[in-house]
Write a protein that holds these residues in place. Structure first.
Motif, PDB file in Angstrom:
ATOM      1  N   ARG A  72       0.825  -1.258   0.020  1.00 11.44           N
ATOM      2  CA  ARG A  72      -0.014   0.053   0.081  1.00 11.44           C
ATOM      3  C   ARG A  72       1.004   1.462   0.077  1.00 11.44           C
ATOM      4  N   TRP A  74       1.080   5.358  -0.569  1.00 11.64           N
ATOM      5  CA  TRP A  74       0.724   6.818  -0.689  1.00 11.64           C
ATOM      6  C   TRP A  74       1.384   7.458  -1.542  1.00 11.64           C
ATOM      7  N   GLY A  77      -1.220  12.647  -5.950  1.00 10.94           N
ATOM      8  CA  GLY A  77      -2.249  12.101  -6.693  1.00 10.94           C
ATOM      9  C   GLY A  77      -2.432  13.216  -7.804  1.00 10.94           C
ATOM     10  N   ASP A  80       0.570  10.177 -12.449  1.00  6.31           N
ATOM     11  CA  ASP A  80      -0.031   8.676 -12.610  1.00  6.31           C
ATOM     12  C   ASP A  80       0.848   7.621 -12.007  1.00  6.31           C
ATOM     13  N   TYR A  81       0.523   7.059 -10.799  1.00  8.91           N
ATOM     14  CA  TYR A  81       1.691   6.077 -10.178  1.00  8.91           C
ATOM     15  C   TYR A  81       2.020   5.066 -11.177  1.00  8.91           C
ATOM     16  N   LYS A  98      -3.583  -0.885  -8.522  1.00 10.81           N
ATOM     17  CA  LYS A  98      -4.941  -0.102  -8.489  1.00 10.81           C
ATOM     18  C   LYS A  98      -5.129   0.824  -7.411  1.00 10.81           C
ATOM     19  N   THR A  99      -6.057   1.796  -7.316  1.00 10.71           N
ATOM     20  CA  THR A  99      -6.378   2.658  -6.336  1.00 10.71           C
ATOM     21  C   THR A  99      -7.101   2.061  -5.338  1.00 10.71           C
ATOM     22  N   THR A 100      -7.132   2.315  -3.934  1.00 12.06           N
ATOM     23  CA  THR A 100      -7.911   1.886  -3.010  1.00 12.06           C
ATOM     24  C   THR A 100      -9.267   2.582  -2.621  1.00 12.06           C
ATOM     25  N   THR A 103      -7.950   8.731   0.432  1.00 14.58           N
ATOM     26  CA  THR A 103      -7.030   9.868  -0.149  1.00 14.58           C
ATOM     27  C   THR A 103      -6.751  10.670   1.248  1.00 14.58           C
ATOM     28  N   THR A 109      -3.008  10.102  -2.849  1.00 14.33           N
ATOM     29  CA  THR A 109      -3.992   8.821  -3.172  1.00 14.33           C
ATOM     30  C   THR A 109      -3.271   7.633  -2.862  1.00 14.33           C
ATOM     31  N   GLU A 110      -4.014   6.745  -2.266  1.00 14.88           N
ATOM     32  CA  GLU A 110      -3.130   5.161  -1.956  1.00 14.88           C
ATOM     33  C   GLU A 110      -3.416   4.538  -2.804  1.00 14.88           C
ATOM     34  N   TYR A 111      -2.412   3.754  -3.154  1.00 13.49           N
ATOM     35  CA  TYR A 111      -2.384   2.738  -4.293  1.00 13.49           C
ATOM     36  C   TYR A 111      -2.185   1.330  -3.676  1.00 13.49           C
TER      37      TYR A 111
END
Length: 223
Positions: A72, A74, A77, A80-81, A98-100, A103, A109-111
């Motif tokens: 996980r 952060w 945002g 683009d991760y 994918k995003t969780t 925010t 944004t958490e990925y």
């Protein structure tokens, strides 16, 4: 009769002396032959030895690495991760991203980054580090992250092209060329360097235990 006897005795003595002299010569030759040979002492630095010392130099042994983060994460945002190297890893079927839906501060944004079955197999050969991933300025810490270190290129010494001895044969300078050599994991990164030759010079000092690299410089980045 006595005269003949004297001549005979003199002849025998001569033969004995000659035999003794011959034995002494043979023993001397044997001693020389059996004596361990001593290497010729010279202070000259050969190209081969210079190459060994350069390749063993810590900075020359350093490699080019890529980091792969799994877990996980952060991320800002605004970007683009799933781009760059991560996009390449996704295309190769190694990662999924994918995003969780979470925010923070309206910006982060958490990925969720996970290894695929293929990625889990590949990761067995990667170096797992104990590195933490965090944003110190905001106090955001990703505690559920595994950081892998993958060597994507190593320095390869191509040739020592010349050695110039200094005054008194106590110092030397070697000209050499090297290039980056991609490893089997170069495919995991988009940042594999060019394999163009780099021209360099290395300086050496003669110590009581032999030659050592003491300074280096070159055209471009040597090490």
């Amino acid at each position: 009769m006595n005269r003949r006897l004297n001549v005979f005795c003199a002849l025998m003595i001569c033969i004995a002396l000659v035999s003794l002299a011959g034995d002494a010569v043979c023993q001397q030759k044997n001693r020389r032959r059996n004596k361990p040979s001593e290497p010729a002492k010279t202070n000259n630095l050969s190209r081969g030895r210079a190459a060994e010392l350069i390749k063993a130099y810590p900075e020359f042994k350093s490699s080019l690495n890529s980091k792969i983060l799994v877990g996980r994460i952060w991320e800002d945002g605004m970007g683009d991760y799933s781009s760059g190297d991560r996009r390449s890893l996704m295309d190769q079927g190694i990662l999924t991203i994918k995003t969780t839906g979470l925010t923070k501060f309206g910006r982060f944004t958490e990925y969720l980054v996970e290894l695929t079955p293929k990625g889990e197999t590949e990761a067995k050969a990667w170096e797992k580090t104990t590195e933490n991933v965090k944003f110190d300025s905001l106090g955001l810490v990703s505690s559920e992250v595994t950081v892998y270190r993958v060597v994507i290129a190593e320095k390869q010494l191509v040739e020592v092209t010349g050695v110039a001895m200094g005054e008194g044969d106590k110092t030397a300078q070697a000209e050499f060329t090297w290039r980056w050599a991609p490893t089997a994991y170069a495919k995991l990164s988009n940042e594999v360097p060019s394999n163009e030759l780099v021209e360099c010079s290395a300086y050496f000092q003669l110590y009581d235990d032999g030659w050592r690299v003491v300074e280096r410089y070159g055209k471009g980045i040597c090490f």
